[in-house]
Scaffold this motif. Sequence first.
Motif, mmCIF file in Angstrom:
data_model
loop_
_atom_site.group_PDB
_atom_site.id
_atom_site.type_symbol
_atom_site.label_atom_id
_atom_site.label_comp_id
_atom_site.label_asym_id
_atom_site.label_seq_id
_atom_site.Cartn_x
_atom_site.Cartn_y
_atom_site.Cartn_z
ATOM 1 N N VAL A 1 47.022 32.017 31.952
ATOM 2 C CA VAL A 1 46.798 33.373 32.433
ATOM 3 C C VAL A 1 46.523 33.398 33.930
ATOM 4 C CG1 VAL A 1 44.332 33.273 31.841
ATOM 5 C CG2 VAL A 1 45.464 35.491 32.009
ATOM 6 N N VAL A 2 47.009 34.450 34.577
ATOM 7 C CA VAL A 2 46.744 34.729 35.988
ATOM 8 C C VAL A 2 46.161 36.129 36.067
ATOM 9 C CG1 VAL A 2 47.721 34.994 38.294
ATOM 10 C CG2 VAL A 2 48.658 33.273 36.738
ATOM 11 N N ALA A 3 45.105 36.301 36.872
ATOM 12 C CA ALA A 3 44.469 37.607 37.040
ATOM 13 C C ALA A 3 44.755 38.131 38.440
ATOM 14 C CB ALA A 3 42.963 37.497 36.827
ATOM 15 N N THR A 4 45.058 39.431 38.550
ATOM 16 C CA THR A 4 45.239 40.056 39.853
ATOM 17 C C THR A 4 44.401 41.324 39.932
ATOM 18 O OG1 THR A 4 47.114 41.460 39.199
ATOM 19 C CG2 THR A 4 47.616 39.226 39.975
ATOM 20 N N ASP A 5 43.972 41.632 41.141
ATOM 21 C CA ASP A 5 43.266 42.888 41.388
ATOM 22 C C ASP A 5 43.440 43.231 42.857
ATOM 23 O OD1 ASP A 5 41.009 44.572 39.696
ATOM 24 O OD2 ASP A 5 40.764 44.771 41.868
ATOM 25 N N VAL A 6 43.402 44.520 43.168
ATOM 26 C CA VAL A 6 43.548 44.951 44.551
ATOM 27 C C VAL A 6 42.271 44.730 45.345
ATOM 28 C CG1 VAL A 6 42.801 47.352 44.218
ATOM 29 C CG2 VAL A 6 44.534 46.814 45.951
ATOM 30 N N SER A 7 41.139 44.565 44.644
ATOM 31 C CA SER A 7 39.830 44.487 45.288
ATOM 32 C C SER A 7 39.366 43.047 45.478
ATOM 33 C CB SER A 7 38.792 45.242 44.445
ATOM 34 O OG SER A 7 37.477 44.942 44.864
ATOM 35 N N ALA A 8 39.170 42.668 46.730
ATOM 36 C CA ALA A 8 38.615 41.337 47.018
ATOM 37 C C ALA A 8 37.186 41.225 46.504
ATOM 38 C CB ALA A 8 38.651 41.072 48.520
ATOM 39 N N GLY A 9 36.451 42.338 46.510
ATOM 40 C CA GLY A 9 35.085 42.320 46.008
ATOM 41 C C GLY A 9 35.026 41.977 44.538
ATOM 42 N N MET A 10 35.914 42.561 43.752
ATOM 43 C CA MET A 10 35.955 42.249 42.333
ATOM 44 C C MET A 10 36.370 40.789 42.106
ATOM 45 S SD MET A 10 35.049 44.183 39.859
ATOM 46 C CE MET A 10 34.705 45.862 39.341
ATOM 47 N N LEU A 11 37.332 40.320 42.858
ATOM 48 C CA LEU A 11 37.795 38.943 42.668
ATOM 49 C C LEU A 11 36.731 37.929 43.078
ATOM 50 C CD1 LEU A 11 41.506 39.271 43.822
ATOM 51 C CD2 LEU A 11 40.626 39.094 41.480
ATOM 52 N N ALA A 12 35.867 38.295 44.011
ATOM 53 C CA ALA A 12 34.756 37.403 44.367
ATOM 54 C C ALA A 12 33.820 37.239 43.177
ATOM 55 C CB ALA A 12 34.001 37.960 45.569
ATOM 56 N N HIS A 13 33.583 38.310 42.447
ATOM 57 C CA HIS A 13 32.754 38.217 41.247
ATOM 58 C C HIS A 13 33.483 37.450 40.143
ATOM 59 C CE1 HIS A 13 29.291 40.669 42.398
ATOM 60 N NE2 HIS A 13 30.146 41.397 43.093
ATOM 61 N N ALA A 14 34.797 37.568 40.097
ATOM 62 C CA ALA A 14 35.563 36.788 39.128
ATOM 63 C C ALA A 14 35.389 35.299 39.386
ATOM 64 C CB ALA A 14 37.039 37.164 39.199
ATOM 65 N N ALA A 15 35.427 34.899 40.654
ATOM 66 C CA ALA A 15 35.236 33.490 40.998
ATOM 67 C C ALA A 15 33.838 33.014 40.627
ATOM 68 C CB ALA A 15 35.492 33.286 42.493
ATOM 69 N N ARG A 16 32.852 33.879 40.813
ATOM 70 C CA ARG A 16 31.477 33.526 40.425
ATOM 71 C C ARG A 16 31.381 33.304 38.924
ATOM 72 N NH1 ARG A 16 27.781 36.565 38.198
ATOM 73 N NH2 ARG A 16 28.830 38.529 38.751
ATOM 74 N N LEU A 17 31.996 34.190 38.148
ATOM 75 C CA LEU A 17 31.959 34.038 36.696
ATOM 76 C C LEU A 17 32.734 32.811 36.236
ATOM 77 C CD1 LEU A 17 32.256 37.733 35.486
ATOM 78 C CD2 LEU A 17 30.267 36.224 35.301
ATOM 79 N N ASP A 18 33.793 32.470 36.943
ATOM 80 C CA ASP A 18 34.496 31.217 36.649
ATOM 81 C C ASP A 18 33.530 30.044 36.700
ATOM 82 O OD1 ASP A 18 36.890 32.521 36.356
ATOM 83 O OD2 ASP A 18 37.809 31.739 38.178
ATOM 84 N N ALA B 1 42.518 54.399 48.236
ATOM 85 C CA ALA B 1 41.065 54.514 48.130
ATOM 86 C C ALA B 1 40.455 53.499 47.180
ATOM 87 C CB ALA B 1 40.692 55.935 47.692
ATOM 88 N N ALA B 2 41.206 53.103 46.160
ATOM 89 C CA ALA B 2 40.641 52.235 45.126
ATOM 90 C C ALA B 2 40.151 50.909 45.692
ATOM 91 C CB ALA B 2 41.675 51.978 44.028
ATOM 92 N N ARG B 3 40.900 50.351 46.627
ATOM 93 C CA ARG B 3 40.506 49.040 47.169
ATOM 94 C C ARG B 3 39.100 49.089 47.755
ATOM 95 N NH1 ARG B 3 44.006 44.993 49.338
ATOM 96 N NH2 ARG B 3 45.675 46.558 49.256
ATOM 97 N N GLY B 4 38.841 50.056 48.630
ATOM 98 C CA GLY B 4 37.530 50.147 49.269
ATOM 99 C C GLY B 4 36.425 50.521 48.300
ATOM 100 N N TRP B 5 36.735 51.421 47.349
ATOM 101 C CA TRP B 5 35.698 51.849 46.400
ATOM 102 C C TRP B 5 35.244 50.680 45.548
ATOM 103 C CZ3 TRP B 5 34.086 52.242 41.437
ATOM 104 C CH2 TRP B 5 33.094 53.184 41.161
ATOM 105 N N TRP B 6 36.194 49.907 45.006
ATOM 106 C CA TRP B 6 35.814 48.790 44.145
ATOM 107 C C TRP B 6 35.181 47.658 44.938
ATOM 108 C CZ3 TRP B 6 34.988 49.423 39.322
ATOM 109 C CH2 TRP B 6 35.698 50.395 38.606
#
Length: 269
Positions: A92-109, A23-28
């Motif tokens: 450092v390398v960052a991982t997350d199950v959520s593609a949505g969160m990682l899209a925001h990570a790329a924006r902040l980069d 469930a976490a993937r879809g929720w995040w």
Amino acid sequence: MNDPHPINHAGYRDVPDAEGGDAARGWWDSHAAEYLDEHRSFLGDAGFRWGPEGLQEHDAHLLGDVAGARVLEVGAGAAHCSRWLAARGAHVVATDVSAGMLAHAARLDRETGVRVPAAQADARALPFADDSFDVVFTSFGAIPFVPDAARVHAEAARVLRPGGRWVFSVTHPVRWAFPDDPTSRGLTAQFSYFDRRPYVETDGEGRVAYAEYHRTLGDHVRDVVAAGLRVRDVVEPEWPEWNDQVWGGWGPERGAYLPGTAVFVTTRD
């Protein structure tokens, strides 16, 4: 925000592990923007906080000297912590199950000019070789959202070099006996500390939309030890006078009496 799957039922109950763990993937994915907008001022674009109390890594030094170290963040969200470490010389390398969160990570980069390599990955099956990192950590990531946290610890231990450090923060286990209320009304225990049923939200069709898992202090220690790790410290941040923010069940009124976060510092022998 219009939720495509509005919550129909919420409470503590057993659900199949596969449904709860997935469930976490879809929720995040669905709530990443809302979450980051709500907490932007507290998180900062490149800060490192271990929990809602506001304990910062530059004060706590729980990861040790990171300059030149190989560091992995699991459950990284938008990679605020990883970005802070990268700015201080960590590889450092960052991982997350959520593609949505990682899209925001790329924006902040792009916005901060501090780029962090990132990969979408389940913390229970990391795509890295054995002994790859000096430090692995998560700040409220991964562990609360899976039914089999022992696998997260085992993977952290696997990718750590001997002598490496695995540090993770979670909701303080004591808090699960109390209602999710940051005011004085949340100071009366209403649930059994030993009831390990997850908190579950389901949508109108009965699908698990969100699941969060409770573990006692002893459960956390046993999972760590079973992974071949040694507990070095357990940090329970006190609520500081400067922090007047309310974050879900965390806030200054209840925080003056009850711990809200536990940070476990462990090493691989």
